[in-house]
Design an enzyme around this catalytic site. Structure first.
Site, mmCIF file in Angstrom:
data_model
loop_
_atom_site.group_PDB
_atom_site.id
_atom_site.type_symbol
_atom_site.label_atom_id
_atom_site.label_comp_id
_atom_site.label_asym_id
_atom_site.label_seq_id
_atom_site.Cartn_x
_atom_site.Cartn_y
_atom_site.Cartn_z
ATOM 1 N N TRP A 83 50.850 33.009 60.342
ATOM 2 C CA TRP A 83 51.174 33.461 61.696
ATOM 3 C C TRP A 83 52.588 34.018 61.757
ATOM 4 O O TRP A 83 52.831 35.034 62.419
ATOM 5 C CB TRP A 83 50.944 32.347 62.720
ATOM 6 C CG TRP A 83 49.525 31.872 62.678
ATOM 7 C CD1 TRP A 83 49.079 30.647 62.285
ATOM 8 C CD2 TRP A 83 48.345 32.640 62.985
ATOM 9 N NE1 TRP A 83 47.704 30.601 62.344
ATOM 10 C CE2 TRP A 83 47.235 31.804 62.762
ATOM 11 C CE3 TRP A 83 48.117 33.945 63.418
ATOM 12 C CZ2 TRP A 83 45.916 32.234 62.963
ATOM 13 C CZ3 TRP A 83 46.804 34.383 63.625
ATOM 14 C CH2 TRP A 83 45.730 33.523 63.393
ATOM 15 N N ASP A 93 57.016 30.115 68.359
ATOM 16 C CA ASP A 93 55.565 30.085 68.501
ATOM 17 C C ASP A 93 55.138 28.621 68.394
ATOM 18 O O ASP A 93 55.198 28.032 67.318
ATOM 19 C CB ASP A 93 54.935 30.931 67.381
ATOM 20 C CG ASP A 93 53.405 30.867 67.377
ATOM 21 O OD1 ASP A 93 52.826 30.169 68.232
ATOM 22 O OD2 ASP A 93 52.792 31.530 66.509
ATOM 23 N N LYS A 102 44.623 25.314 72.012
ATOM 24 C CA LYS A 102 44.769 24.075 71.236
ATOM 25 C C LYS A 102 44.980 22.912 72.205
ATOM 26 O O LYS A 102 44.031 22.230 72.544
ATOM 27 C CB LYS A 102 45.925 24.178 70.246
ATOM 28 C CG LYS A 102 45.498 24.722 68.893
ATOM 29 C CD LYS A 102 45.641 26.169 68.774
ATOM 30 C CE LYS A 102 45.316 26.637 67.367
ATOM 31 N NZ LYS A 102 45.286 28.068 67.246
HETATM 32 C C1 LIG Z 1 50.607 28.974 65.186
HETATM 33 C C2 LIG Z 1 49.688 30.072 65.644
HETATM 34 N N1 LIG Z 1 50.211 31.226 66.081
HETATM 35 C C3 LIG Z 1 49.428 32.236 66.497
HETATM 36 C C4 LIG Z 1 48.060 32.143 66.469
HETATM 37 C C5 LIG Z 1 47.225 33.313 66.927
HETATM 38 O O1 LIG Z 1 46.717 33.010 68.176
HETATM 39 P P1 LIG Z 1 45.711 33.958 68.966
HETATM 40 O O2 LIG Z 1 44.402 33.896 68.257
HETATM 41 O O3 LIG Z 1 45.703 33.340 70.340
HETATM 42 O O4 LIG Z 1 46.279 35.337 68.982
HETATM 43 C C6 LIG Z 1 47.463 30.957 66.021
HETATM 44 C C7 LIG Z 1 46.001 30.824 65.990
HETATM 45 O O5 LIG Z 1 45.440 29.856 65.554
HETATM 46 C C8 LIG Z 1 48.301 29.895 65.604
HETATM 47 O O6 LIG Z 1 47.777 28.752 65.159
#
Ligand SMILES: Cc1ncc(COP(=O)(O)O)c(C=O)c1O
Length: 354
Positions: free
Chosen positions: A100, A167, A191
């Protein structure tokens, strides 16, 4: 039979939240209308949005400190680019702790210079880099507090003059932190908060207005703030369910109370991983996540037996992400200690059988 849901996200939500949300889909506040068929400008929904926004700030301890809470769309992935669009003038810093973070870096490079202040890519992201230095003059430093895929979590946040952007998609509301050390926090709802479709953004207003570019309205935090998070039709069901989860969390005693349970759950699973010779942990011990425990079978020939036992015990969602393999037990706020106990029983039963 209700499953023990260890899914990484979308994931388990409190039963009472699911019940109330499903009732509201049929009849919202006794109005004779569904939550998803009323105007988002109606008094009842405006109250929901305001309640969700203020609960988020209250639970994080950020009321009256210059922060605004927004519920936006596009997932956390949209925040990878919105943060850079709104904040990156010349140079930003990123700590690369996994998939991520890497995606966030890719987006930021479209807007300005990116300094990778540290990376754990050399060991497939099984640890959190430490001892890195943060250059002067950054527009912001971006961190990922919990790495959902690799099962690592930042325990100590760097002290820096640069604004901190974090994040927190997979560990928001799970542990007590001084949230005022962050200038912008974002988290996809799916989550610890609600269904996919809403992303919580908590932003300190005074970090805005420092870039020299035109920002399209939908991507401009200032626009969303000026419209109280109602610039366009918000994801009403996701916001309502998030509000219910935040009310649930508050009624349980807030973050510090849930953190105690979360620690018990993760201790239970990690002590089994460490004591049971059939398993080995993936993440370095000092960086282990309290939300996502990643582990492997030492002998892959036991996989079929273990998988069958897991299934028979009603356990769902423990397959590891394809970039790590093995297993991942995600233990978000709504997962009970009892469910973790069931998983640990299956792991020790495998050892007895073996
Ligand atoms: C730490 C983290 N950041 C970003 C994301 C991406 O999220 P999204 O699917 O809502 O764009 C995730 C998805 O699991 C994640 O765990």
């Amino acid at each position: 039979m209700k499953k023990h849901n260890f899914s990484a996200g979308p994931c388990i939500l409190p039963q009472e939240v699911l019940l109330k949300a499903s009732e509201a889909v049929m009849d919202f506040n006794g109005s004779g209308l569904s939550l998803i068929e009323i105007s988002h400008r109606s008094k009842d929904f405006v109250e929901v949005m305001e309640n969700a926004r203020s609960l988020a700030l209250e639970i994080l301890g950020l009321e009256n400190k210059g922060y605004k809470a927004l519920f936006l769309q596009g997932g956390a992935s949209m925040q990878f680019l919105m943060t850079a669009y709104n904040l990156l003038d010349k140079k930003s810093g990123y700590l690369n702790t996994g998939t991520w973070s890497s995606k966030a870096i890719k987006e930021a490079k479209l807007f300005g210079d990116v300094v990778e202040v540290g990376s754990s890519k050399d060991e497939n992201f099984n640890y959190i880099p430490k001892g890195y230095s943060v250059p002067e003059g950054l527009d912001y430093l971006h961190l990922t507090s919990n790495n959902t895929i690799f099962g690592t979590q930042i325990k100590k946040f760097p002290k820096t003059d640069a604004p901190l952007v974090c994040d927190m998609s997979s560990d928001i509301f799970s542990r007590q932190l001084d949230f005022s050390q962050f200038d912008l926090i974002y988290a996809g709802a799916q989550k610890n908060m609600g269904p996919a479709g809403a992303t919580l953004v908590v932003i300190k207003e005074d970090i805005l207005g420092k870039v020299n570019r035109q920002i399209p309205s939908m991507l401009d935090y200032a626009v969303h703030i000026s419209k109280d998070s109602m610039f366009n039709t918000p994801p009403v069901f996701a916001v309502y369910t998030s509000m219910l989860t935040l009310e649930w969390l508050k009624s349980k005693g807030g973050i510090s109370a849930i953190e105690e349970v979360n620690e018990k759950k993760s201790q239970l699973v990690y002590s089994e991983i460490d004591l049971n010779p059939l398993f080995e942990g993936f993440a370095k011990k000092e960086d282990r996540s309290h939300m996502n425990a990643t582990f492997n079978l030492v002998d892959d020939r036991l996989k079929e037996t273990f998988d069958t036992m897991v299934k028979e015990a009603g356990i769902n969602g423990i397959n590891g992400h394809r970039s790590v393999g093995g297993y991942r037990a995600s233990m978000y706020n709504a997962l009970s200690l009892e469910s973790v106990g069931i998983l640990v029983d299956v792991m020790s039963e495998l050892e007895r059988k073996g």
